[in-house]
Design an enzyme around this catalytic site. Structure first.
Site, PDB file in Angstrom:
ATOM      1  N   ARG A  55      44.187  15.777  30.538  1.00  0.00           N
ATOM      2  CA  ARG A  55      43.633  16.462  29.361  1.00  0.00           C
ATOM      3  C   ARG A  55      43.897  17.957  29.408  1.00  0.00           C
ATOM      4  O   ARG A  55      43.952  18.642  28.385  1.00  0.00           O
ATOM      5  CB  ARG A  55      42.133  16.168  29.253  1.00  0.00           C
ATOM      6  CG  ARG A  55      41.471  16.884  28.134  1.00  0.00           C
ATOM      7  CD  ARG A  55      40.091  16.395  27.725  1.00  0.00           C
ATOM      8  NE  ARG A  55      39.267  15.738  28.703  1.00  0.00           N
ATOM      9  CZ  ARG A  55      38.525  16.357  29.625  1.00  0.00           C
ATOM     10  NH1 ARG A  55      38.536  17.664  29.731  1.00  0.00           N
ATOM     11  NH2 ARG A  55      37.788  15.659  30.455  1.00  0.00           N
ATOM     12  N   TYR A 108      42.449  24.397   2.433  1.00  0.00           N
ATOM     13  CA  TYR A 108      42.748  22.961   2.570  1.00  0.00           C
ATOM     14  C   TYR A 108      41.422  22.199   2.496  1.00  0.00           C
ATOM     15  O   TYR A 108      40.458  22.528   3.189  1.00  0.00           O
ATOM     16  CB  TYR A 108      43.445  22.754   3.925  1.00  0.00           C
ATOM     17  CG  TYR A 108      43.705  21.346   4.332  1.00  0.00           C
ATOM     18  CD1 TYR A 108      44.456  20.490   3.533  1.00  0.00           C
ATOM     19  CD2 TYR A 108      43.236  20.857   5.549  1.00  0.00           C
ATOM     20  CE1 TYR A 108      44.715  19.187   3.927  1.00  0.00           C
ATOM     21  CE2 TYR A 108      43.495  19.560   5.956  1.00  0.00           C
ATOM     22  CZ  TYR A 108      44.229  18.727   5.132  1.00  0.00           C
ATOM     23  OH  TYR A 108      44.477  17.438   5.534  1.00  0.00           O
ATOM     24  N   ASP A 184      45.323  29.601   8.341  1.00  0.00           N
ATOM     25  CA  ASP A 184      46.073  28.343   8.330  1.00  0.00           C
ATOM     26  C   ASP A 184      47.471  28.697   7.840  1.00  0.00           C
ATOM     27  O   ASP A 184      47.678  28.990   6.664  1.00  0.00           O
ATOM     28  CB  ASP A 184      45.388  27.328   7.407  1.00  0.00           C
ATOM     29  CG  ASP A 184      46.092  25.964   7.426  1.00  0.00           C
ATOM     30  OD1 ASP A 184      47.303  25.926   7.712  1.00  0.00           O
ATOM     31  OD2 ASP A 184      45.420  24.950   7.147  1.00  0.00           O
ATOM     32  N   LYS A 209      53.251  18.694  10.017  1.00  0.00           N
ATOM     33  CA  LYS A 209      54.139  19.024   8.881  1.00  0.00           C
ATOM     34  C   LYS A 209      55.508  19.481   9.379  1.00  0.00           C
ATOM     35  O   LYS A 209      56.259  18.690   9.888  1.00  0.00           O
ATOM     36  CB  LYS A 209      53.470  20.086   7.996  1.00  0.00           C
ATOM     37  CG  LYS A 209      51.998  19.812   7.696  1.00  0.00           C
ATOM     38  CD  LYS A 209      51.797  18.552   6.890  1.00  0.00           C
ATOM     39  CE  LYS A 209      50.309  18.338   6.626  1.00  0.00           C
ATOM     40  NZ  LYS A 209      49.965  16.998   6.213  1.00  0.00           N
TER      41      LYS A 209
HETATM   42  C1  LIG Z   1      47.530  23.394   4.783  1.00  0.00           C
HETATM   43  C2  LIG Z   1      47.134  22.269   5.686  1.00  0.00           C
HETATM   44  N1  LIG Z   1      46.453  22.558   6.803  1.00  0.00           N
HETATM   45  C3  LIG Z   1      46.064  21.609   7.654  1.00  0.00           C
HETATM   46  C4  LIG Z   1      46.345  20.282   7.403  1.00  0.00           C
HETATM   47  C5  LIG Z   1      45.809  19.242   8.341  1.00  0.00           C
HETATM   48  O1  LIG Z   1      46.776  18.662   9.119  1.00  0.00           O
HETATM   49  P1  LIG Z   1      46.552  17.224   9.759  1.00  0.00           P
HETATM   50  O2  LIG Z   1      46.760  16.244   8.644  1.00  0.00           O
HETATM   51  O3  LIG Z   1      47.541  17.138  10.840  1.00  0.00           O
HETATM   52  O4  LIG Z   1      45.149  17.166  10.240  1.00  0.00           O
HETATM   53  C6  LIG Z   1      47.057  19.919   6.257  1.00  0.00           C
HETATM   54  C7  LIG Z   1      47.368  18.512   5.977  1.00  0.00           C
HETATM   55  O5  LIG Z   1      47.761  18.147   4.885  1.00  0.00           O
HETATM   56  C8  LIG Z   1      47.454  20.947   5.364  1.00  0.00           C
HETATM   57  O6  LIG Z   1      48.104  20.671   4.219  1.00  0.00           O
END
Ligand SMILES: Cc1ncc(COP(=O)(O)O)c(C=O)c1O
Length: 397
Positions: A55, A108, A184, A209
């Site tokens: 971990r 998000y 983010d 992504k």
């Molecule tokens: C801007 C953004 N941040 C974070 C995330 C979260 O990522 P995850 O789906 O890997 O949890 C997403 C997912 O669509 C996103 O579009």
């Protein structure tokens, strides 16, 4: 090998690797493991072995976090099982009961859900702010403000934020608690926006992504500057989070080609955004790389590029006709993600969850992710969709 003197493209090819450590094989292999054996009790007791327990890191996960840290110009990176995991760890690491958090209204949506459902339960006060507020954020900062949370451009509605103005206000604020800024940065990645260079404390990305890039992993990363790293690292360890070693391997593999892929996403994304702007079915294209976008000047000032994700507002048309358009598309899949090699389209309605910025009297909204397909083929696909929309709208279907 230190690659600090090189350009990003060279670093992406050479960092996060240990030359000749793996019998000469180029990539750090997938180290599967929980238990790590120590040589003797002296080493066991000293707890200073490079690897202690699965971990806490494997050569595979460390190769990835080292590369991400280097690309971001940070002090350290934690890896998480998903992008949302990296977000929740980062927020929890800095917050305690009685704190106040400012979050952009364009955040998000699952981040909003976590803040509203979990952080409020822990006694943290959540306040959303207009993504376009800029230096005006000073008026919202309180004695107990602990986190200023950014996302640029915003999820779905794609508003550009004035990041230097927001960071400056947070740094100038003289409250009881130090304010940490978190962004983010999944849309731009460090290739197009180096958040830590702009004074942000923690930059997050859903590795799911563009880092992964192939729609086959769930992964998150949060990179901190010197000020934020000790707390982030300590509390991540307490929360027991870690990324899967296989996912870390695929994240590393994705990073090797991320810059190349992003350049293509950018070129095709802009081409399609310009094309869509001319279409009679479209009321507005929300793409910060278009000179018509209100955020264009700020984006051009601070960012080095745009990725393949943007949104549009259609001229008023029924939900059934939007569905007719979407169902006709063959190259654009219907899916709640983005960042992979393939194009996607999804309808959305911010009026159902926004709390500050107005979103009313607008037509239906769609988000597109422009993948790595040939752009003329993508345009032909959208044209076919628009023909179906017109047939539905004009009653000729
Ligand atoms: C801007 C953004 N941040 C974070 C995330 C979260 O990522 P995850 O789906 O890997 O949890 C997403 C997912 O669509 C996103 O579009």
């Amino acid at each position: 090998m230190t690659t600090k003197q090189f350009d990003t493209a060279t670093r992406l090819a050479h960092s996060g690797r240990t030359t000749h450590a793996h019998y000469g094989f180029v990539n750090t292999p997938v180290y599967r493991g929980s238990t790590v054996l120590f040589e003797d009790t002296k080493q066991l007791k000293s707890r200073n072995a490079k690897y202690i327990y699965g971990r806490k890191g494997t050569p595979t996960t460390n190769s990835l976090s080292d590369l991400v840290t280097e690309l971001e110009g940070g002090t350290g990176t934690i890896l998480a099982p998903s992008g949302l995991g990296a977000i929740t760890i980062s927020l929890l690491a800095f917050l305690e009961a009685g704190d106040h958090v400012l979050i952009t209204d364009s955040v998000y949506r699952p981040t909003r859900h976590f803040a509203d459902e979990m952080l409020t339960k822990l006694g943290v006060e959540i306040e959303y702010y207009d993504p376009l507020i800029g230096a005006g954020i000073s008026n919202l900062l309180r004695e107990n403000t602990r986190i200023l949370y950014l996302e640029a451009p915003g999820s779905q509605t794609m508003e550009m934020q004035d990041i230097p103005a927001l960071v400056k206000a947070a740094k100038a604020h003289d409250g009881a608690r130090d304010i940490y800024t978190i962004i983010d940065n999944t849309w731009a990645t460090s290739i197009f926006f180096k958040a830590l260079d702009f004074g942000v404390d923690i930059t997050l990305q859903a590795g799911t992504k563009y880092m992964g890039g192939h729609s086959d992993i769930m992964l998150g990363a949060a990179t901190a500057n010197e000020r934020a790293w000790p707390l982030l690292n300590k509390h991540n360890s307490a929360l027991g989070m870690c990324a899967g070693t296989e996912e870390a391997y695929l994240g590393l593999r994705g990073l090797r080609t991320m810059e190349l892929r992003l350049k293509q996403h950018m070129a095709s994304g802009l081409e399609l955004a310009v094309w869509l702007e001319q279409r009679p079915e479209i009321a507005e294209v929300m793409h910060v790389g278009l000179p018509s976008n209100p955020g264009y000047e700020i984006w051009k000032r601070d960012f080095k590029g745009s990725s393949g994700l943007f949104s549009v507002i259609l001229n008023p048309v029924s939900e059934d006709c939007v569905a007719a358009f979407l169902d006709e598309l063959t190259l654009f899949g219907l899916g709640y993600s983005w960042g992979g090699f393939e194009s996607l389209a999804i309808p959305f309605d911010p009026s159902t969850y926004r709390s500050i910025s107005e979103w009313k009297d607008k037509g239906p909204a769609l988000r597109f992710h422009i993948g790595l397909e040939n752009s003329a083929d993508l345009i032909a696909d959208l044209e076919a969709g628009f023909r179906k929309l017109a047939e539905c709208r004009d009653g000729t279907a």
